[in-house]
Design an enzyme around this catalytic site. Structure first.
Site, short mmCIF file in Angstrom:
data_model
loop_
_atom_site.label_atom_id
_atom_site.label_comp_id
_atom_site.label_asym_id
_atom_site.label_seq_id
_atom_site.Cartn_x
_atom_site.Cartn_y
_atom_site.Cartn_z
N ASP A 156 0.42 -14.93 -10.88
CA ASP A 156 -1.02 -14.88 -10.61
C ASP A 156 -1.77 -14.20 -11.75
O ASP A 156 -2.82 -14.67 -12.22
CB ASP A 156 -1.29 -14.10 -9.32
CG ASP A 156 -0.62 -14.71 -8.11
OD1 ASP A 156 -0.17 -15.85 -8.20
OD2 ASP A 156 -0.54 -14.01 -7.08
N HIS B 88 -9.17 -10.07 -9.93
CA HIS B 88 -9.33 -8.79 -10.61
C HIS B 88 -8.94 -8.89 -12.08
O HIS B 88 -9.60 -8.31 -12.95
CB HIS B 88 -8.46 -7.72 -9.91
CG HIS B 88 -9.01 -7.23 -8.62
ND1 HIS B 88 -9.07 -8.01 -7.48
CD2 HIS B 88 -9.56 -6.02 -8.27
CE1 HIS B 88 -9.61 -7.31 -6.50
NE2 HIS B 88 -9.92 -6.11 -6.93
N HIS C 135 -0.36 -8.83 -6.21
CA HIS C 135 -0.31 -10.19 -6.75
C HIS C 135 1.06 -10.43 -7.35
O HIS C 135 1.73 -9.51 -7.84
CB HIS C 135 -1.37 -10.40 -7.83
CG HIS C 135 -2.72 -10.76 -7.31
ND1 HIS C 135 -3.03 -12.03 -6.89
CD2 HIS C 135 -3.86 -10.03 -7.16
CE1 HIS C 135 -4.30 -12.07 -6.49
NE2 HIS C 135 -4.82 -10.87 -6.65
#
Length: 377
Positions: free
Chosen positions: A310, A263, A306
């Site tokens: 990350d 994302h 996350h």
């Protein structure tokens, strides 16, 4: 030829002999034979000459000092004859005359490159969806491997609706980008660059999330290793992830694909493309793009979907690859380096007909209806 006769009349009407006289006057006697006798450079072609022309075949000048000094003299001449350049349909920007055709090498345009790049990114997304299925089977047991310590996740309470907001930011940013892509005059170049970069970053993501399985970042996820059975069941699950774009808004739930955040990659890549391919004066669009990017990243972390590492790694890799790619494309540095062509063969293929920075020019992508053309004439 005397100096007065050499400088007489408009540059537009100069013959190769006039150009040779000008070259001698400027101190470039060594290049008279190459430019005037061999390549028959007249006044008009002299005005349109660029540094790229001097460095590239068929001229291929090798002495850097001569190239720079000749360009200084050329720019003076171009500045004195800016009106002639305008009549020729070129623009003088203080560096060299250029039109979109000259800069982008439209005469060599290949319509297959956007198609190939689109196939590439679709293949990578499909492959990544299959890797996500494999990764889900290898998710560490939450009872044995609790969430790792994380400064942000340990300090900020989880916001349940935050991940949906992150995806909403991505949808808005994607809509802005699609509008820019639709109206940009050089949309085929923008499309293949986006596909090339997206595909490369997500291929790297396939490797990182496959080789190392991180523990689930939050107890709320309730992720457990899930065995999908045979190959057909795995492929069906991969198609479901691929068709849903890996988004929770479309009902897709995944586990184990943590290193690194996909994302964040999408948000950051779209932001950089929007700000790169819109004029600097469009402050509202640029501000909106950065706000959506940064808020989207915050919502990803606030949702505890996350780890912070990350998101950081995803942002760093995406921005570096974008900047490296565009630096190579805008400076044509890879043409001077055999090593660059060996290490980046795909880049060389997609960018071989682009001769410099892509100008931000816009046009309506659809042809006007026949009655409207007749009405306007």
């Amino acid at each position: 030829w005397s100096i007065s006769r050499c400088m007489a009349g408009s540059v537009r009407h100069w013959t190769p002999k006039h150009v040779g006289c000008w070259l001698r006057e400027e101190g470039f006697c060594d290049y008279v034979d190459l430019l005037c006798n061999k390549h028959r450079l007249d006044g008009t072609s002299l005005l349109t000459l660029s540094e790229y022309d001097l460095r590239s075949p068929p001229l291929e000048l090798k002495v850097l000092g001569d190239i720079k000094r000749l360009m200084v003299s050329l720019r003076k001449l171009q500045k004195q004859n800016a009106d002639v350049l305008e009549e020729l349909g070129l623009s003088y920007d203080g560096h060299s005359p250029q039109s979109s055709t000259a800069v982008l090498g439209e005469g060599k345009k290949k319509t297959d490159r956007p198609i190939i790049s689109s196939v590439y990114v679709v293949f990578v997304f499909g492959f990544m969806s299959f890797v996500m299925v494999i990764v889900h089977e290898r998710v560490p047991d939450m009872r044995m491997y609790p969430p790792l310590p994380d400064i942000f996740l340990d300090s900020v309470p989880r916001i349940p609706w935050a991940f949906a907001m992150a995806e909403a930011c991505g949808v808005i940013l994607c809509s802005v980008w699609l509008l820019v892509l639709l109206l940009h005059k050089h949309r085929s170049i923008l499309l293949r660059r986006l596909c090339n970069l997206m595909g490369t970053v997500f291929m790297l993501r396939c490797i990182t999330m496959f080789v190392t399985s991180l523990s689930v970042p939050g107890q709320h996820l309730q992720c457990t290793g899930k065995i999908y059975g045979g190959m057909w069941a795995k492929l069906q699950r991969a198609v479901a992830i691929w068709s849903g774009f890996g988004m929770t808004l479309t009902g897709v739930q995944t586990c184990g694909d943590y290193m690194f955040s996909g994302h964040t990659v999408v948000l950051t890549m779209l932001n950089f493309f929007v700000t790169e391919y819109t004029p600097r004066s469009w402050n509202f669009i640029h501000t909106l793009s950065w706000v959506l990017n940064l808020f989207g990243i915050f919502f990803i972390l606030a949702a505890h979907e996350h780890y912070s590492i990350d998101v950081f790694i995803a942002f760093y890799i995406t921005t570096r690859l974008f900047l490296y790619y565009h630096t190579l494309a805008n400076t044509r540095a890879y043409q001077q380096s055999r090593r660059a062509r060996i290490w980046f063969p795909m880049f060389s293929f997609f960018e071989c007909n682009v001769n410099g920075p892509v100008p931000n020019e816009y046009c309506w992508p659809f042809a006007r209806p026949g009655f409207l053309r007749r009405l306007i004439g």
